[in-house]
Design an enzyme around this catalytic site. Sequence first.
Site, PDB file in Angstrom:
ATOM      1  N   ARG A  33      39.514  43.682 -16.483  1.00 37.75           N
ATOM      2  CA  ARG A  33      40.668  43.579 -15.578  1.00 37.75           C
ATOM      3  C   ARG A  33      40.329  44.139 -14.204  1.00 37.75           C
ATOM      4  O   ARG A  33      40.264  43.404 -13.220  1.00 37.75           O
ATOM      5  CB  ARG A  33      41.875  44.311 -16.195  1.00 37.75           C
TER       6      ARG A  33
ATOM      7  N   CYS B 252      39.803  47.415  -5.899  1.00 37.19           N
ATOM      8  CA  CYS B 252      41.180  46.977  -5.707  1.00 37.19           C
ATOM      9  C   CYS B 252      41.240  45.911  -4.616  1.00 37.19           C
ATOM     10  O   CYS B 252      40.801  46.161  -3.488  1.00 37.19           O
ATOM     11  CB  CYS B 252      42.062  48.167  -5.321  1.00 37.19           C
TER      12      CYS B 252
END
Length: 309
Positions: free
Chosen positions: A16, A241
């Site tokens: 993820r 991110c």
Amino acid sequence: MARLPDRVSITEVGLRDGLQIEKRILPTDEKLALARALIDAGHTSLELTSFVSPARVPQLADAAELFSALRRNEGVELKALVPNVRGAERAIAAQADVLVFVLSASDAHGRRNLNRTPHESLNELHEVAATAAAARIRVDVSLSVAFGCPFEGDVAVDTVIDLASRIQGLGIQRISFCDTTGMATPRQVRALAEALGDRLPEVDPAFHFHNTRGLGLVGVLVALQEGIVRFESSVGGLGGCPFAPNAAGNVCTEDMVHMLHEMGIETGLDLAGLMKAAQLAERLVGHTLDGQVMKAGPRLHLHGRGEQQ
């Protein structure tokens, strides 16, 4: 040195947190191959994917298909990151074992990443927790930029503790404190770990470091010295991110496991299997990953006299 734990647990987040920033969008079958390699290496906790808008994170658009296709293994916990009630409902329908609700510790990161402030996220978390309780599924929380925000600077320990206290007030004990862009210093890690132990002893914390400035494993060592026994990391050091500038990869799973095993700390993971998984990840994403042990081998991997040095 403070007494170190005998054993720690590690949640693998590369599928993820790692793949969400990759330019190449891996097809579902390649993600499944990587997930199975990680499970074969001994992982019992995988953050498999995220139920977010496919328009914002197209790398994870196959979240439901991934859960449907992955053969379930006894004792392996498959987690799904969710930002809101809609994501939680989709994850529950996909039969995720655990929901991981994400919120930010700073207003600026929260608005850019989730389009809401931390306190607005707490209101959403209340609804997510109720939805999960009705489905009898556990909710964990991932608290982003807990050690520093790339837009606001340092995040005060009191701010993080206040948010964690509010989260705990909803009946949630397992909280991950995330160094989203690698801003954590050893002093900050020690301060937060001490504050959690003193002020929120019932919280079950995990620490999640990024290696943006080369201090990821330093953070792990300091956290160990302060009694932290749960960590999150990424195969090969994948990650970053997409909504924060200069967010380099996570602490590399196999590098951390190598360090822990050399310190006599058990993880339940097979280092050779992790290295194979990291090499597979590198082939799948199509570029060199940051992991060091996957390249150099374990410390006591000895070379014959005739080998090239």
